[in-house]
Each structure stands twice: as structure tokens, then as C-alpha cells.
Design a protein around this motif. Structure first.
Motif, PDB file in Angstrom:
ATOM      1  N   LEU A   1       2.351   1.727  -3.460  1.00 46.94           N
ATOM      2  CA  LEU A   1       1.355   2.108  -4.468  1.00 46.94           C
ATOM      3  C   LEU A   1       0.852   3.524  -4.262  1.00 46.94           C
ATOM      4  O   LEU A   1       0.604   4.256  -5.234  1.00 46.94           O
TER       5      LEU A   1
ATOM      6  N   ILE B   1      -5.380  -0.224  -5.596  1.00 49.23           N
ATOM      7  CA  ILE B   1      -4.786  -0.493  -4.286  1.00 49.23           C
ATOM      8  C   ILE B   1      -5.673  -1.457  -3.491  1.00 49.23           C
ATOM      9  O   ILE B   1      -5.186  -2.418  -2.886  1.00 49.23           O
TER      10      ILE B   1
ATOM     11  N   ILE C   1       0.834  -1.207   0.000  1.00 51.55           N
ATOM     12  CA  ILE C   1       0.000   0.000   0.000  1.00 51.55           C
ATOM     13  C   ILE C   1       0.864   1.249   0.000  1.00 51.55           C
ATOM     14  O   ILE C   1       0.613   2.195  -0.757  1.00 51.55           O
TER      15      ILE C   1
ATOM     16  N   THR D   1      -4.685  -5.300  -2.430  1.00 51.25           N
ATOM     17  CA  THR D   1      -4.707  -5.674  -1.016  1.00 51.25           C
ATOM     18  C   THR D   1      -5.590  -6.896  -0.792  1.00 51.25           C
ATOM     19  O   THR D   1      -5.235  -7.813  -0.030  1.00 51.25           O
TER      20      THR D   1
ATOM     21  N   THR E   1      -0.960   5.330  -7.554  1.00 52.70           N
ATOM     22  CA  THR E   1      -1.837   4.279  -8.066  1.00 52.70           C
ATOM     23  C   THR E   1      -3.292   4.562  -7.680  1.00 52.70           C
ATOM     24  O   THR E   1      -3.559   4.993  -6.553  1.00 52.70           O
TER      25      THR E   1
END
Length: 231
Positions: free
Chosen positions: A61, A71, A58, A75, A66
Motif C-alpha cells: 500500500l 493503510i 503495508i 491493518t 495509498t
């Protein structure tokens, strides 16, 4: 037969894993702070996401701009393994209420699963209070270690010199060895075959897809194969 039925027992049996949590938590705090995440943001990531690999991803990104949808999807893919882990332990908790089971499964991690699976395989009694003690201890230490890394990380110029980068690997070696002590006869052969399958599949699939997807597919295949072979 040994039983694991009190909150205090869960806390005590979590202690051997805490070095791994502290090492990786400090590393995450240092990395996140260096990428300009605030202490509050780091704490919220620990409390709401609570998954080391996903939290590192995270951070990377977000820094690269992103889209949020990507994201969230990434995840979910990375953390989907927890569905398999929870399903493995689920038979021990089928008689508990929905919210209690949700609380136990929502903060289950690779490490606490590694501790819980040993008495599960032995057929020893485990209950909700024990798992809550195990999970909450790990949950608390992860958040504290990550915040400590964010606050004091600037004073640690070379965290690798303390072996923090190897802490999580050492912890999983310990958990794996603890499980092998409970395995006898033909099941050792099954475990060795499954380990070989996971390694080979990961190496092959990594040529065609991201490593985290390769790990997920290899793990699902090995878990399915293990069920078939065990029968």
C-alpha cells in the motif's frame, strides 16, 4: 498434569515454530528491501506492527501511494483476529495485573497462540512467565529474520528453492496436528464441521469482498458456531 510455568519452558516450546518465522521473516525482508524500505524501517515494522500479513500489505500500500488512513484501517481489519485469540486465552491470565496482561496480549501471534492453545485445551497450568518466554522468543526471531532478509536478500535470487514460501504452511500443519492429538470423540466431528464451514464461507465470500475480510468473517462465524456446538 504437565505445567508450563517458567520462562525457559516458554522459550523451549517456541523452538518448533521458529522455522516458520525465519522463512517468512526472510521473505518479508527481501520483499520490503526490494521496494526500497530501509533496514531501520523494516525493523520498526517488525517491532511496532509485528504481523506478517499486515506488514506485507503495508509495504504494497505504501508503494502504491495509498493514504495513511486507509493503510491504518486495513491493518486494523487484518489484525483484528488477534482480539479473538487473546480472548480465548484470557481466562488463564485474569488474575494478573493490567500491564502484564497487556504485555502478553500485544505480541501474541497466530503461531504462539497455536502453541498456547494446546495446553489450554488440556487444562494444563500455564502462567505469565511461560507465555512471555514463548512470545518474546518469537518476537525476537521475527525481527532478526526480517532484518537478515533485508541485508542478505540480494544474494538470494530464488528464495522459493529453499522452501521458504512453504515454511509457514508447514508450521501451521504441525500445530494443527498437535491440537488434534488432544481431541477425542465428538469434538473431532465439531472441528471437522467448523473447518468445512470456514472453507465454504471463505470461498463464497471471496466472490463479493477482499479475501482478508472474507477470512475474518468466516473465522468469527466459525468461532461463534463452535461455542454453540460445544455447549
Amino acid at each position: 498434569m504437565t505445567s508450563h510455568v517458567t520462562f525457559k519452558q516458554g522459550v523451549k516450546e517456541c523452538i518448533p515454530t521458529l522455522l516458520g518465522y525465519i522463512g517468512i521473516g526472510l521473505s518479508f525482508g527481501i520483499v520490503a528491501a526490494s521496494q526500497h524500505f530501509s533496514v531501520l524501517e523494516i525493523l520498526l515494522l517488525c517491532l511496532l506492527v509485528y504481523a506478517g500479513a499486515a506488514q506485507f500489505i503495508i509495504c504494497a500500500l505504501v508503494i502504491t501511494g495509498t493514504p495513511m488512513s486507509a493503510i491504518v484501517l486495513t491493518t486494523l481489519i487484518v489484525n483484528s483476529r488477534f482480539f479473538l485469540l487473546s480472548m480465548t486465552l484470557a481466562p488463564n491470565y485474569k488474575d494478573y495485573g493490567f500491564w502484564n496482561r497487556l504485555a502478553m496480549s500485544s505480541i501474541l501471534t497466530d503461531e504462539t497462540f497455536g502453541v498456547a492453545i494446546t495446553p489450554h485445551l488440556k487444562g494444563e497450568k500455564i502462567n505469565d512467565r511461560w507465555l512471555h518466554g514463548l512470545n518474546l522468543t518469537a518476537y525476537t526471531f521475527w525481527a532478526l529474520a526480517s532484518v537478515a532478509g533485508a541485508v542478505f536478500g540480494k544474494y538470494i535470487s530464488n528464495p522459493e528453492m529453499f522452501g521458504l514460501d512453504f515454511a509457514i504452511t508447514a508450521m501451521f500443519i504441525f500445530l494443527a496436528m498437535a491440537q488434534f492429538e488432544t481431541i477425542r470423540g465428538s469434538k473431532i466431528k465439531i472441528y471437522l464441521v467448523l473447518i468445512a464451514c470456514v472453507v465454504v464461507m471463505m470461498l463464497i465470500l471471496s466472490w463479493f469482498m477482499p479475501s482478508y475480510v472474507a477470512i475474518l468473517i468466516a473465522s468469527i462465524f466459525a468461532a461463534t458456531l463452535g461455542v454453540v456446538m460445544d455447549r
